[in-house]
Design a protein around this motif. Structure first.
Motif, mmCIF file in Angstrom:
data_model
loop_
_atom_site.group_PDB
_atom_site.id
_atom_site.type_symbol
_atom_site.label_atom_id
_atom_site.label_comp_id
_atom_site.label_asym_id
_atom_site.label_seq_id
_atom_site.Cartn_x
_atom_site.Cartn_y
_atom_site.Cartn_z
ATOM 1 N N LYS A 32 0.830 -1.200 0.000
ATOM 2 C CA LYS A 32 0.000 0.000 0.000
ATOM 3 C C LYS A 32 0.862 1.246 0.000
ATOM 4 N N GLU A 33 0.280 2.341 -0.500
ATOM 5 C CA GLU A 33 0.934 3.639 -0.391
ATOM 6 C C GLU A 33 0.780 4.146 1.040
ATOM 7 N N LYS A 34 1.630 5.082 1.395
ATOM 8 C CA LYS A 34 1.536 5.707 2.706
ATOM 9 C C LYS A 34 0.178 6.403 2.824
ATOM 10 N N PRO A 35 -0.578 6.155 3.906
ATOM 11 C CA PRO A 35 -1.897 6.783 4.027
ATOM 12 C C PRO A 35 -1.779 8.293 4.190
ATOM 13 N N GLN A 36 -2.748 8.994 3.662
ATOM 14 C CA GLN A 36 -2.760 10.443 3.775
ATOM 15 C C GLN A 36 -3.836 10.909 4.732
ATOM 16 N N MET A 37 -4.476 9.977 5.420
ATOM 17 C CA MET A 37 -5.481 10.325 6.413
ATOM 18 C C MET A 37 -4.907 10.029 7.787
ATOM 19 N N ALA A 38 -5.132 10.936 8.715
ATOM 20 C CA ALA A 38 -4.575 10.768 10.051
ATOM 21 C C ALA A 38 -5.488 11.415 11.085
ATOM 22 N N GLU A 39 -5.236 11.055 12.341
ATOM 23 C CA GLU A 39 -5.984 11.636 13.451
ATOM 24 C C GLU A 39 -5.075 12.611 14.193
ATOM 25 N N VAL A 40 -5.612 13.774 14.531
ATOM 26 C CA VAL A 40 -4.845 14.800 15.237
ATOM 27 C C VAL A 40 -4.698 14.389 16.697
ATOM 28 N N VAL A 41 -3.451 14.345 17.190
ATOM 29 C CA VAL A 41 -3.203 13.977 18.585
ATOM 30 C C VAL A 41 -2.663 15.141 19.406
ATOM 31 N N LEU A 60 -7.942 18.415 18.659
ATOM 32 C CA LEU A 60 -7.659 17.027 18.998
ATOM 33 C C LEU A 60 -8.790 16.118 18.560
ATOM 34 N N GLY A 61 -8.434 14.982 18.002
ATOM 35 C CA GLY A 61 -9.424 14.000 17.594
ATOM 36 C C GLY A 61 -9.936 14.159 16.178
ATOM 37 N N ASP A 62 -9.666 15.303 15.522
ATOM 38 C CA ASP A 62 -10.099 15.490 14.137
ATOM 39 C C ASP A 62 -9.388 14.487 13.235
ATOM 40 N N LYS A 63 -10.105 13.993 12.249
ATOM 41 C CA LYS A 63 -9.493 13.174 11.209
ATOM 42 C C LYS A 63 -9.230 14.105 10.034
ATOM 43 N N VAL A 64 -7.988 14.120 9.558
ATOM 44 C CA VAL A 64 -7.589 15.060 8.522
ATOM 45 C C VAL A 64 -6.931 14.342 7.353
ATOM 46 N N ILE A 65 -6.946 15.010 6.200
ATOM 47 C CA ILE A 65 -6.213 14.563 5.023
ATOM 48 C C ILE A 65 -5.105 15.579 4.821
ATOM 49 N N TYR A 66 -3.871 15.091 4.659
ATOM 50 C CA TYR A 66 -2.722 15.985 4.531
ATOM 51 C C TYR A 66 -1.962 15.704 3.249
ATOM 52 N N SER A 67 -1.094 16.631 2.861
ATOM 53 C CA SER A 67 -0.295 16.498 1.647
ATOM 54 C C SER A 67 0.563 15.242 1.702
ATOM 55 N N LYS A 68 0.770 14.637 0.564
ATOM 56 C CA LYS A 68 1.432 13.336 0.468
ATOM 57 C C LYS A 68 2.839 13.314 1.080
ATOM 58 N N TYR A 69 3.641 14.315 0.799
ATOM 59 C CA TYR A 69 5.032 14.302 1.270
ATOM 60 C C TYR A 69 5.278 15.299 2.402
ATOM 61 N N ALA A 70 4.253 15.649 3.130
ATOM 62 C CA ALA A 70 4.359 16.653 4.187
ATOM 63 C C ALA A 70 4.893 16.064 5.478
ATOM 64 N N GLY A 71 5.528 16.909 6.264
ATOM 65 C CA GLY A 71 5.876 16.574 7.636
ATOM 66 C C GLY A 71 7.121 15.749 7.848
ATOM 67 N N ASN A 72 7.376 15.529 9.122
ATOM 68 C CA ASN A 72 8.511 14.730 9.571
ATOM 69 C C ASN A 72 7.996 13.601 10.439
ATOM 70 N N GLU A 73 8.453 12.401 10.147
ATOM 71 C CA GLU A 73 8.024 11.247 10.928
ATOM 72 C C GLU A 73 8.858 11.146 12.201
#
Length: 94
Positions: A32-41, A60-73
């Motif tokens: 699978k591709e990396k998911p682009q949906m996540a929950e705000v913690v 907190l608790g919102d489910k969001v869709i974010y840019s494919k290559y955004a952020g730092n893991e």
């Protein structure tokens, strides 16, 4: 330990979704591709960033869709989180 984001940063945790093809085959995680949906913690305070006043639009608790290559893991206590800017969030899923 907890993560407290600064400024306009948001900490999200990927939402695992089992993906099934139209023919009923379940795809393993590696296929699978990396998911682009996540929950705000965690959400930063916002404030004056680069001369502009930023108010946080997610909570907190919102489910969001974010840019494919955004952020730092970041891995903390065996759990993977992604720290992204609020501007990298494309939508809130309701």
């Amino acid at each position: 330990m907890t993560i407290r984001p600064l400024f306009d940063r948001v900490v999200v945790k990927s939402v695992d979704s089992e993906e099934t093809t139209k023919s009923g085959i379940v795809l393993p995680g590696a296929a699978k591709e990396k998911p682009q949906m996540a929950e705000v913690v965690a959400v930063g305070p916002g404030g004056n960033i680069d001369g502009k006043e930023v108010t946080m639009q997610v909570k907190l608790g919102d489910k969001v869709i974010y840019s494919k290559y955004a952020g730092n893991e970041v891995k903390l206590d065996g759990t993977e989180y992604i720290v992204i800017r609020q501007s990298d969030i494309l939508a809130v899923v309701e």
